[in-house]
Design an enzyme around this catalytic site. Sequence first.
Site: not given
Length: 356
Positions: A23, A98, A179, A311
């Site tokens: 992601p 996600q 997060y 990534g």
Amino acid sequence: MADLFTPLRLGSLELPNRIWMAPLTRCRAEEGHRPGPLMAEYYGQRASAGLIVAEATMVMEGNSAFWHEPGVYSQAQIEGWRLTTEAVHRAGGRIVLQLWHGGRACHPLLNGGAQPVGPSPIAITGAEVHTPEGKKPYVVPRELRDDELPAIVEGFRQAARAATAAGFDGVEVHGANGYLLDSFLRNGSNKRSGPYGGSIANRARLLLEVLQVVGQETPLMGLRLSPLNGFNAMADSDPIGLLTWLAQRLNDRPLAYLHLIRGDLLGQQQGDVLTPARQHFRGVLVANMGYTAAEANAAIAAGALDAVAFGTSFLANPDLPERFRRGAPLNAPDPASFYSPGPTGYTDYPTLGPQP
């Protein structure tokens, strides 16, 4: 002996390879955090991945941390995401979304003046957030009350239901990188008492509640964790113990895969989270962070991992599996365009021509 190109069964999906797209927040959503045609083109270009894990997506309105990131809480966003899932599926790919709550990484200037929330009133330090008024320091979040947490769990449930309606093959719950869910997990950011603070079992309660409801709304569920990562001023006094405890209990949830960031992006925290994860978690194990094709192949051949997520190399190389297959050179990513609007540095990276 398995390698990057050995097919992999993931729930009901048959993945043609083990080269996953990690992601990557790219800040290309349109007004109202709606995914548009440009995002569909970007993901469609990368459909040769074994699995695409689409970027962090807001499960609830009013929790923006990146200004132009997508959401999945409105009908317009569901319709926008459908452009992406259709593009990926037309190209023969597979894609999960996600699901994410920014927590204390959000900022009032991105959310109509609303104060961000977190497990404890502790601000992110040592970094700044991009806002319409330029870079700003993070603010102290408001400590969430215990009676507010069921609404957040329900927000993840509704987001999983919306992702399914948008045509995704499944979802990945974002429990990493400081997060909201990660900030509850780690004791550097969670100083609360009561049922959601203190012991590992209490700090993991919110995440496990989210996994329980999300798993009821999607055909396939994964989870991303980053026990060692110091990004967003995160830390834990016992990251290996935290991961070990979680890996044992995740088997009780309908979890198809565990996606681990194997180290600390800041290079400060050391440790091995992959070994205890492999020892205790019975589902598919995926790792991410700085792998070369050769290292990924070796890890899969040794049985240490089932797949590897790439990534920035996937960001700059839409045809990354084919480049790995041919041993071809990779395009270099352009960091200046990681979060800028428009197609430059997004959908204009060149692909290989036909093999001679």
